[in-house]
Design a protein around this motif. Structure first.
Motif, mmCIF file in Angstrom:
data_model
loop_
_atom_site.group_PDB
_atom_site.id
_atom_site.type_symbol
_atom_site.label_atom_id
_atom_site.label_comp_id
_atom_site.label_asym_id
_atom_site.label_seq_id
_atom_site.Cartn_x
_atom_site.Cartn_y
_atom_site.Cartn_z
ATOM 1 N N PRO A 179 46.690 1.488 70.972
ATOM 2 C CA PRO A 179 47.821 1.496 70.094
ATOM 3 C C PRO A 179 48.643 0.193 70.085
ATOM 4 N N SER A 224 54.522 2.410 60.373
ATOM 5 C CA SER A 224 53.125 2.666 61.216
ATOM 6 C C SER A 224 53.758 3.472 62.359
ATOM 7 N N THR A 263 54.391 6.700 61.948
ATOM 8 C CA THR A 263 53.309 7.716 61.009
ATOM 9 C C THR A 263 52.173 7.733 62.070
ATOM 10 N N PHE A 264 51.691 6.541 62.467
ATOM 11 C CA PHE A 264 50.523 6.674 63.280
ATOM 12 C C PHE A 264 50.728 6.694 64.762
ATOM 13 N N GLY A 265 51.766 6.323 65.037
ATOM 14 C CA GLY A 265 52.430 6.233 66.448
ATOM 15 C C GLY A 265 52.815 7.515 67.046
ATOM 16 N N GLU A 266 53.029 8.617 66.277
ATOM 17 C CA GLU A 266 53.526 10.171 66.535
ATOM 18 C C GLU A 266 52.275 10.817 66.865
ATOM 19 N N GLN A 267 52.333 11.478 67.956
ATOM 20 C CA GLN A 267 51.267 12.511 68.173
ATOM 21 C C GLN A 267 51.967 13.491 68.935
ATOM 22 N N THR A 324 55.092 10.896 72.959
ATOM 23 C CA THR A 324 55.359 10.730 71.538
ATOM 24 C C THR A 324 56.401 9.419 71.477
ATOM 25 N N ARG A 374 55.231 6.202 72.907
ATOM 26 C CA ARG A 374 54.116 5.631 72.126
ATOM 27 C C ARG A 374 54.642 4.816 70.949
ATOM 28 N N ILE A 385 45.752 2.923 65.069
ATOM 29 C CA ILE A 385 46.657 3.588 66.051
ATOM 30 C C ILE A 385 46.266 4.956 66.282
ATOM 31 N N GLU A 386 46.167 5.718 65.167
ATOM 32 C CA GLU A 386 45.873 7.038 65.520
ATOM 33 C C GLU A 386 44.710 7.582 64.977
ATOM 34 N N TYR A 387 43.870 6.978 64.097
ATOM 35 C CA TYR A 387 42.479 7.516 63.535
ATOM 36 C C TYR A 387 41.495 6.351 64.045
#
Length: 370
Positions: A122, A177, A180-184, A189, A192, A326-328
């Motif tokens: 990431p 980004s 959206t993509f950095g959140e898990q 969380t 990240r 970053i996420e996918y």
């Protein structure tokens, strides 16, 4: 000229394949060849963009790009940098990082070198993605006489007159980004998101610093050459030299790094051996360097004027893909096909434009609508 330009690349390729065989037998040889081909196929847009910068540099600095630059690209970005990333993120000293790398653990196994490098992805993707996005935005917002996607580039050039618009858009894209993509859905969380934000800001800052210093010293040296009013003005050099050339060289190295980040991480899908990865990607990087110089010497960019446009639009797509990763996971083949697609369309458009110019030599060739 072909052999003179690519001679070293073929020589390095032979040495790399031999080292791959001596290190890992027939498997090592095959993996080295596959990684080299993968690097070349995915980095053609890199060569085109590099050529647009290298054409401004003197033959001396072009040789530096092919010598010292290759050492930085092969050993620095493909071998040393991943070790530094793993060492910093996992809080390991250099010796432990090297030992972990030589254990060749699978990326799926927690605690292995490949796993730790994937965990650092990431930050890598945010830095590289924002650096490349800044490059793309500055290109599409800059007013230029020749346009490729005229229906889109002309309006972008008009709004690009707003000062620092590329920075504003890049920061907005980074914020979206990150959240959206950095959140898990785990306890890491917030950590990240902050990692993505900091890395992205560093990517933007690095672009502004290196690009700005290059332009500053270029202008400064032009003024020195002009002298005062009592001194006859000297004709300006075709190529930048001195500090301006050095910062252009530095800019090229950071640009290459931004392209290579994702390739190094993605190479672990083929093998988890960092030595084979460094050899294979290093051979491919050498061919990309030679291809860059070949494009400059042949004057390809001035003959096929839309190639630069196609390469920069491919970079814009790559910047978006890096942020998505970053996420996918995005397959390398998708990234490669998008880059090849943009450059292929730009090449065909250039051929059509040149044919129109040949058919009507007294008329200025019109832009080809795509």
């Amino acid at each position: 000229m072909f052999l003179r330009t690519f001679g070293w690349s073929f020589g390095i390729a032979v040495v790399g394949l031999v080292l791959g065989f001596l290190y890992g037998g027939t498997t090592g040889l095959a993996l080295t060849a596959i990684l080299a081909i993968l690097e070349v196929s995915l980095s053609f847009d890199n060569a085109v963009v590099n050529a647009t910068v290298l054409v401004r540099m003197s033959p001396f600095w072009q040789k530096i790009f092919l010598s010292i630059g290759v050492i930085i690209a092969v050993f620095g970005m493909r071998l040393v940098f991943p070790l530094l990333i793993v060492g910093i993120t996992a809080k390991l000293n250099p010796v432990e990082a090297v030992r972990l790398a030589l254990e060749k653990g699978k990326p799926e196994d927690p605690g292995t070198y490949g796993y730790l490098l994937h965990q650092a992805h990431p930050a890598i993707a945010a830095f590289g993605g924002m650096f490349l996005l800044m490059l793309f935005l500055d290109f599409v917002f800059e007013e230029r006489e020749i346009t490729w996607l005229t229906w889109l580039e002309r309006p972008l050039q008009k709004i690009g007159k707003l000062d620092q618009l590329s920075v504003v858009i890049a920061l907005a894209v980074l914020a979206v980004s990150a959240y959206t993509f950095g959140e898990q859905a785990d306890t890491a969380t917030h950590q990240r998101i902050s990692t993505v934000l900091v890395s992205g800001v560093l990517g933007i800052g690095t672009y502004l610093l290196v690009n700005g210093l290059g332009e500053f010293f270029d202008v400064d040296e032009d003024e020195d050459e002009d002298g005062d009013e009592t001194t006859p003005a000297k004709p300006k050099a075709t190529h930048v030299v001195g500090k301006a050339a050095f910062f252009l060289f530095l800019y090229l190295e950071v640009l290459d790094a931004s392209f290579s980040f994702d390739g190094v991480v993605g190479a672990f899908a083929i093998t988890s051996d960092p030595i084979i990865i460094a050899i294979g990607l290093g051979v491919g990087a050498m061919f990309i360097r030679s291809l860059t110089v070949f494009l400059v010497k042949k004057g390809t960019l001035s003959e096929y004027v839309y190639l630069e446009h196609g390469a920069l639009w491919a970079i814009g797509a790559l910047a978006v893909i890096l942020l998505v990763t970053i996420e996918y996971e995005v397959p390398e083949v998708v990234t490669g096909l998008i880059g090849v697609g943009f450059i292929g369309l730009a090449f065909v458009s250039s051929l059509v434009r040149n044919k129109r110019a040949d058919d009507a030599p007294d008329r200025q060739p019109e832009a080809v609508e795509v």
